[in-house]
Design a protein around this motif. Structure first.
Motif, PDB file in Angstrom:
ATOM      1  N   UNK A 100     -12.949   8.822 -12.303  1.00  0.00           N
ATOM      2  CA  UNK A 100     -11.513   8.741 -12.014  1.00  0.00           C
ATOM      3  C   UNK A 100     -10.913   7.399 -12.430  1.00  0.00           C
ATOM      4  N   UNK A 101     -11.680   6.648 -13.217  1.00  0.00           N
ATOM      5  CA  UNK A 101     -11.214   5.346 -13.678  1.00  0.00           C
ATOM      6  C   UNK A 101     -11.100   5.354 -15.196  1.00  0.00           C
TER       7      UNK A 101
ATOM      8  N   UNK B  26      -6.490  13.676 -16.526  1.00  0.00           N
ATOM      9  CA  UNK B  26      -5.351  13.299 -15.691  1.00  0.00           C
ATOM     10  C   UNK B  26      -4.022  13.720 -16.317  1.00  0.00           C
ATOM     11  N   UNK B  27      -3.989  13.792 -17.656  1.00  0.00           N
ATOM     12  CA  UNK B  27      -2.748  14.173 -18.336  1.00  0.00           C
ATOM     13  C   UNK B  27      -2.400  15.641 -18.143  1.00  0.00           C
ATOM     14  N   UNK B  28      -3.317  16.415 -17.555  1.00  0.00           N
ATOM     15  CA  UNK B  28      -3.075  17.847 -17.359  1.00  0.00           C
ATOM     16  C   UNK B  28      -2.827  18.219 -15.894  1.00  0.00           C
ATOM     17  N   UNK B  29      -2.530  17.243 -15.057  1.00  0.00           N
ATOM     18  CA  UNK B  29      -2.308  17.522 -13.632  1.00  0.00           C
ATOM     19  C   UNK B  29      -1.212  18.575 -13.447  1.00  0.00           C
TER      20      UNK B  29
ATOM     21  N   UNK C 244      -8.626   9.293 -18.415  1.00  0.00           N
ATOM     22  CA  UNK C 244      -8.812   9.455 -19.856  1.00  0.00           C
ATOM     23  C   UNK C 244      -9.578   8.282 -20.447  1.00  0.00           C
ATOM     24  N   UNK C 245     -10.195   8.531 -21.586  1.00  0.00           N
ATOM     25  CA  UNK C 245     -10.862   7.466 -22.316  1.00  0.00           C
ATOM     26  C   UNK C 245      -9.866   6.797 -23.251  1.00  0.00           C
ATOM     27  N   UNK C 246     -10.026   5.493 -23.429  1.00  0.00           N
ATOM     28  CA  UNK C 246      -9.125   4.709 -24.265  1.00  0.00           C
ATOM     29  C   UNK C 246      -9.904   4.083 -25.411  1.00  0.00           C
TER      30      UNK C 246
ATOM     31  N   UNK D 187     -22.544   6.786 -19.109  1.00  0.00           N
ATOM     32  CA  UNK D 187     -21.161   6.333 -19.242  1.00  0.00           C
ATOM     33  C   UNK D 187     -20.193   7.396 -18.727  1.00  0.00           C
ATOM     34  N   UNK D 188     -20.547   8.662 -18.926  1.00  0.00           N
ATOM     35  CA  UNK D 188     -19.704   9.745 -18.426  1.00  0.00           C
ATOM     36  C   UNK D 188     -19.805   9.881 -16.909  1.00  0.00           C
ATOM     37  N   UNK D 189     -20.981   9.591 -16.362  1.00  0.00           N
ATOM     38  CA  UNK D 189     -21.179   9.728 -14.919  1.00  0.00           C
ATOM     39  C   UNK D 189     -20.380   8.678 -14.150  1.00  0.00           C
ATOM     40  N   UNK D 190     -20.351   7.476 -14.671  1.00  0.00           N
ATOM     41  CA  UNK D 190     -19.772   6.355 -13.926  1.00  0.00           C
ATOM     42  C   UNK D 190     -18.250   6.473 -13.794  1.00  0.00           C
TER      43      UNK D 190
END
Length: 540
Positions: free
Chosen positions: A341-342, A273-276, A301-303, A335-338
């Motif tokens: 966009x969240x 998302x940071x590269x939109x 992004x992952x946090x 975990x990557x599939x789920x």
């Protein structure tokens, strides 16, 4: 630096029937939605490469992190969905591209020999020494780390190095087009820059013949016929003419991304998302170069545990190796599939839930109809052929068995398992035996150090005494649901409101933790006498 092609396994053939195809075209699973965008693109835009090109990009300025793996895993899912939609009649390729010609901007926090690396700031990553002393360069070290994991997981991909593509001449024709459209490309980027940067910006970054560093310098003149640029060397102050081809220059980030899309004929690439804004600007440059930008979507992004973005250079959040110490690659793929966009926390405490959710989806798959199977994550994780597995107990329960018994002995945990499922053995349940190993490691590293028992309150003591009396009258073969009903009854009769407070007390007093499994299932597995011993110890 040689290019690695056809790394990992080849994409396996797909068996497609009419029912599968019909449901795939309307499936709401996000990989199919993405694949339909690529299919629509195929109908609109000629494919000069002859194949549909899926790409993922990697910046090897730091050690690979899980987000890098996630991008490859997700793109692989879209690629497989596309192959189903096209009945596997259109060739596809997945390129994993490393931007290893970028200049090293700062020394990562999580590497040895920082002083040595600091002396090479500004040089392409493939010209920076390897701080680990294992490869000719830092870029090659990080590339090898990424490829090693992707190969272990079994991805089918081609690995491309920016250094190899630039120096071999693979990008030369497109680089000359960038030179030809120099002013148009600057016009795209300049409005996004501040006054100082705008005054010196050029899409070309020459590599200094003297220092080997990637130079951010103004371009004084261009010679399209010679394919070269003219700049003033910041060290010698001399005017220097250099070719834009054969690795004598590289491109600034957004122009570089667009050039790569055009040169390789990329049809699909997702990004964070940071590269939109970068995607939008690179797309405009790609069109200037005569190609349509790829399809794709922007994932969240992952946090880390503090809610901060994970970073290769900082090394915060989980590493690939850390996840795989406590759980399977398939649980990581889930975990990557789920919800791509969240935004999601990527830390150790998400692992147990991911393991159990994967097992749950795997158990549900055989009894689902075709439409449901296509929305089941395991269909996408295993490219349409998930293994058969139905675990008798959950990973969370295994963790609590280890916690209650304070045991790190596999045979002890298997003793409890066989109380519940007498026919289960490590040989007949290899997946469960694998989980036993993961549970022991997770218990040792995270549960055991954080266990904090507390004494029961007066109200809790009375309830525990009553629960012990009821357990004493129960037969050995009692069902977990019957035990759970009695635990509920004791909590209600002793005035716990909400009832969750009663179960939280059980976990804190008996197990030394704030949460736990369904208590009836735990007692059935751990054993009534063992549970009574826990209560007796707490009451003492």
């Amino acid at each position: 630096m040689p290019e690695t092609t056809n790394a990992g396994r080849d994409a396996a053939p797909i068996e497609i029937n009419s029912e599968l195809l019909a449901h795939a075209h309307v499936s709401k699973a996000w990989p199919f939605e993405e694949a339909r965008k690529v299919l629509s693109r195929l109908k609109r835009i000629p494919q000069p490469t002859g194949s549909i090109i899926f790409e993922t990009g990697y910046g090897p300025s730091g050690l690979p992190h899980i987000g890098t793996f996630g991008e490859v895993a997700r793109t692989t899912m879209v690629r497989h969905a596309f192959r189903v939609l096209t009945e596997d009649k259109i060739p596809t390729r997945l390129i994993c591209f490393s931007d290893d010609m970028d200049g090293l901007r700062k020394v990562p926090d999580n590497i040895p020999n920082k002083d040595m690396i600091g002396a090479h700031l500004g040089k392409p990553l493939t010209q920076v020494p390897d701080p680990f002393g294992e490869y000719p360069s830092f870029g090659q070290h990080n590339n090898a780390r990424l490829k090693s994991f992707l190969d272990t997981f079994g991805f089918s991909y081609e690995f491309l190095s920016a250094t190899e593509c630039y120096t071999s001449g693979r990008f030369d024709a497109t680089l000359l087009r960038v030179l030809e459209h120099y002013d148009e490309i600057r016009d795209v980027i300049l409005p996004t820059l501040g006054p100082e940067r705008r005054a010196t910006y050029s899409p070309f970054l020459p590599i200094s013949p003297a220092t080997g560093k990637v130079l951010q310098v103004p371009i004084i003149d261009r010679d399209l016929a010679a394919g070269s640029i003219l700049y003033k060397d910041p060290d010698t102050q001399k005017l220097t003419q250099v070719s834009v081809t054969r690795g004598h220059c590289k491109l600034q980030w957004k122009a570089d991304w667009a050039m790569r899309w055009a040169a390789l004929g990329v049809d699909y690439e997702m990004a964070g998302k940071d590269l939109i804004d970068s995607v939008r600007l690179s797309g405009r440059i790609c069109r200037i170069l005569g190609r349509q930008q790829p399809e794709g979507f922007n994932y969240e992004l992952f946090l880390d545990e503090n809610g901060e973005k994970i970073s290769k250079s900082r090394g915060n959040g989980l590493t690939i190796e850390e996840w795989l110490s406590y759980a399977s690659p398939e649980s990581l793929a889930l975990y990557m599939y789920q919800s791509p966009r969240k935004a999601k926390r990527l830390y150790f405490d998400v692992i147990p839930r991911a393991v159990d959710e994967y097992a749950g989806h795997l158990a549900a798959y055989p009894v689902e109809d075709q439409a449901a199977k296509l929305t089941n994550p395991v269909w996408h994780i295993h490219e349409g052929t998930p293994p058969q597995a139905d675990l008798p107990i959950s990973f969370a329960l295994l963790l609590n068995l280890a916690s209650a018994s304070n045991s790190e002995d596999r045979s002890v945990l298997w003793g409890f398992i066989q109380r519940y499922a007498p026919e289960a053995t490590p040989e007949t349940q290899p997946l469960l035996d694998e989980l036993v190993g993961y549970a022991i490691r997770y218990f040792h590293d995270f549960v055991k150090p954080s266990k904090q028992y507390r004494a029961p309150t007066g109200k809790e003591r009375e309830a525990l005494v009553e629960l012990d009396k009821r357990l004493a009258t129960m037969p050995d073969k009692i069902l977990a649901e019957e035990i759970q009903n009695e635990v509920y009854a004791v909590g209600k009769e002793h005035g716990f409101e909400p009832l969750r407070a009663w179960f939280q007390a059980l976990y804190q007093v008996l197990l030394g933790q704030s949460q736990g499994p369904r208590f009836g299932s735990f007692v059935q597995l751990y054993g009534i006498e063992n549970t009574r011993a826990l209560i007796a110890k707490a009451l003492e």
